[in-house]
Design a protein around this motif. Sequence first.
Motif, short mmCIF file in Angstrom:
data_model
loop_
_atom_site.label_atom_id
_atom_site.label_comp_id
_atom_site.label_asym_id
_atom_site.label_seq_id
_atom_site.Cartn_x
_atom_site.Cartn_y
_atom_site.Cartn_z
N VAL A 199 13.02 -66.15 38.04
CA VAL A 199 12.96 -66.26 36.58
C VAL A 199 12.74 -64.92 35.88
O VAL A 199 13.11 -64.77 34.72
N ARG A 200 12.15 -63.96 36.55
CA ARG A 200 11.86 -62.69 35.89
C ARG A 200 13.01 -61.69 35.99
O ARG A 200 12.89 -60.56 35.51
N THR A 201 14.10 -62.10 36.60
CA THR A 201 15.28 -61.23 36.74
C THR A 201 16.40 -61.76 35.85
O THR A 201 16.85 -62.89 36.04
N PRO A 202 16.86 -60.98 34.88
CA PRO A 202 17.98 -61.45 34.04
C PRO A 202 19.22 -61.70 34.89
O PRO A 202 19.53 -60.95 35.81
N ALA A 311 4.54 -68.19 32.49
CA ALA A 311 5.77 -68.38 33.26
C ALA A 311 6.79 -69.24 32.52
O ALA A 311 8.01 -69.09 32.72
N TYR A 314 9.78 -67.59 30.81
CA TYR A 314 10.82 -67.09 31.71
C TYR A 314 11.63 -68.22 32.32
O TYR A 314 12.83 -68.07 32.57
N THR A 318 15.73 -68.36 31.69
CA THR A 318 16.62 -68.35 32.87
C THR A 318 17.58 -69.54 32.82
O THR A 318 18.77 -69.39 33.13
N TRP A 340 1.89 -67.20 24.34
CA TRP A 340 2.32 -66.49 25.55
C TRP A 340 1.60 -65.14 25.64
O TRP A 340 1.12 -64.75 26.70
N ARG A 367 6.89 -56.05 27.14
CA ARG A 367 7.16 -57.41 27.62
C ARG A 367 7.91 -58.22 26.57
O ARG A 367 8.84 -58.96 26.88
N PHE A 371 11.79 -59.63 26.97
CA PHE A 371 12.10 -61.06 26.79
C PHE A 371 13.22 -61.24 25.77
O PHE A 371 14.23 -61.90 26.04
N ARG A 374 16.96 -60.49 26.53
CA ARG A 374 17.76 -61.42 27.34
C ARG A 374 18.62 -62.32 26.46
O ARG A 374 19.41 -63.11 26.97
#
Length: 599
Positions: A199-202, A311, A314, A318, A340, A367, A371, A374
């Motif tokens: 989830v943290r990787t585009p 979390a 993300y 995703t 968040w 951060r 976000f 994306r």
Amino acid sequence: MSDRDKQGVIHEVNGPILRIRIPGICNGEQVKIGKLGLYGEVIALKGETAVVQCYESTEGVCPGEPVVSLGKPLSVELGPGLLGSIFDGVQRPLDKVLLASGDHIGRGIQLPALDRDRHWHFTPEPEIQASARLSPGQLIGRVQESAIIQHRILVPPHWAGELLELAPEGDYRLDDPIGRLKLDDGRTRKLMLYQHWPVRTPRPYLRRDHGLMPLVTGQRILDTFFPLLKGGKGAIPGPFGAGKTVLQQQIARWADADIVIYVGCGERGNELVDVLKTFPQLQDPYSGHKLMERTLLVANTSNMPVVAREASIYVGITMAEYYRDQGYDVVMLADSTSRWAEALREVSGRLDQMPVEEGYPAYLASRLAAFYERAGRVETRGCGKGSVTLIGAVSPPGGDFSEPVTAHTKEIIQTFWALSKELADARHYPAIDWVGSFSEHVSTAAQWWHKQISPDWERRRQQALGLLARDAELSRIVNLVGPEALSSAQRWELVGASLIKEGVLQQSALDPVDTFASPEKQFLLLDMVLMIYDRGVELIELGISVQELTDLPLMAKARRAKQTFSSEQTGQIRALMEEFKHAFSQIRLEYAKFKEHAQ
């Protein structure tokens, strides 16, 4: 290194933060914690000591209990069955959790996000045959996920190679292979109807594209005055009670997007319960089917574990990128990014990191930027153009827009819909402050409006905003010295601004006619009230009193036109405009006769 080698023990427990000793573990890996089998992820390493944030309450967890690495980062399952579902912050399906543990989510429950027993009808792409060369993200087949959304089955983003076989058309479960792919490195992989992604990787794409079309929400102050493009970044800041959640629900229901993802991140439980009860009952205005057939919800309320709240954002983005990769226009609503950010603040405090503005960590701005970046309109690897539009609600304490989360968000986003407590207290909804809001998309949106609706859109919009700005200045004078200090022309400006506010800007989410306004209806209402103002200016210059104009019975009709005529009844709005033109012409004639008689 095997999972047997990647076992360790807990050294220290500090709320959701644990320090464990485990050899060979990597930053970002998921772990299974203690006898309860809680799940968490590694967020820092120092030698063989790892810092883990746990997605669940750690009450009852003791130092010395075992920890096992799962060998993968926090990932989501992406495949048919996402739409219509309601997940928690780490993508556990809440309907299955209810069956497993009742009304309260039990700790250590791990359920697959997607239903493994359901069969899906898979149709392979006819031009793809065995021995074909497949590239990452290529379309290989289709599944009808809901009545209105066709799920496109893609090659996973990092796979490329020779297709050894592809299953024929038929019904398959998610765990049934639909093909085999020989990768370029010689390994063979099974192709499935679903895939995993951290989830943290585009998710990758070919290239980023410019936004061209506005996101039509049916809300006049958004579409007409402060437009947001598909693939854009927007924010809705506002204090408690100003109407953020209702506005987001209106956007989720009426936006002309293919897919809507609503992430309730740290908001009050009663608000999310209202969303969870309301959405499944709503009808999609564009297709006539249930709204949930193109919607999915992520629910993580303020009483749920703080790390899962962090979390959930993300997880939502995703899933949005996954549908973007299929060529769809996706809108993701995050309610709210302030909660968040509070989760980041709590975790950073437990990690003894140096706090900066109001206790938030130094990396808050980066951060937030990562976000929102994306979002965007992109050219996908196999399905043409797709977009993710991000709209985040911000809840500044006391409505202070200078606080860190709002201030940093304002620097990042392109459209800012600022909610006003004063307007909300005056029952003016949506309570968007036209002075504090802005959009960087006006010139691009104008091209669409000029082509689709009217070449006068930009001019009329500027005229209305100018009139509202003068209204603010004149209102201050009235409050100081009274309306007698104003000239007739200035008093008519106040009337014109009042017409704009009541006849165009105010919009009831509960009114069956007024809850949505098509772009054509939006422009006609604005054009009508400004035509009334322009004609009135001409008559006042001749010497006709403001009172005579405001006493016209048609003025009440102008204020009620938004609720009287639906988006399909634009002909009646044009007819009302003609009535006004005729009435003003009659006043002009009568006044001319009066002047002639007086002479």
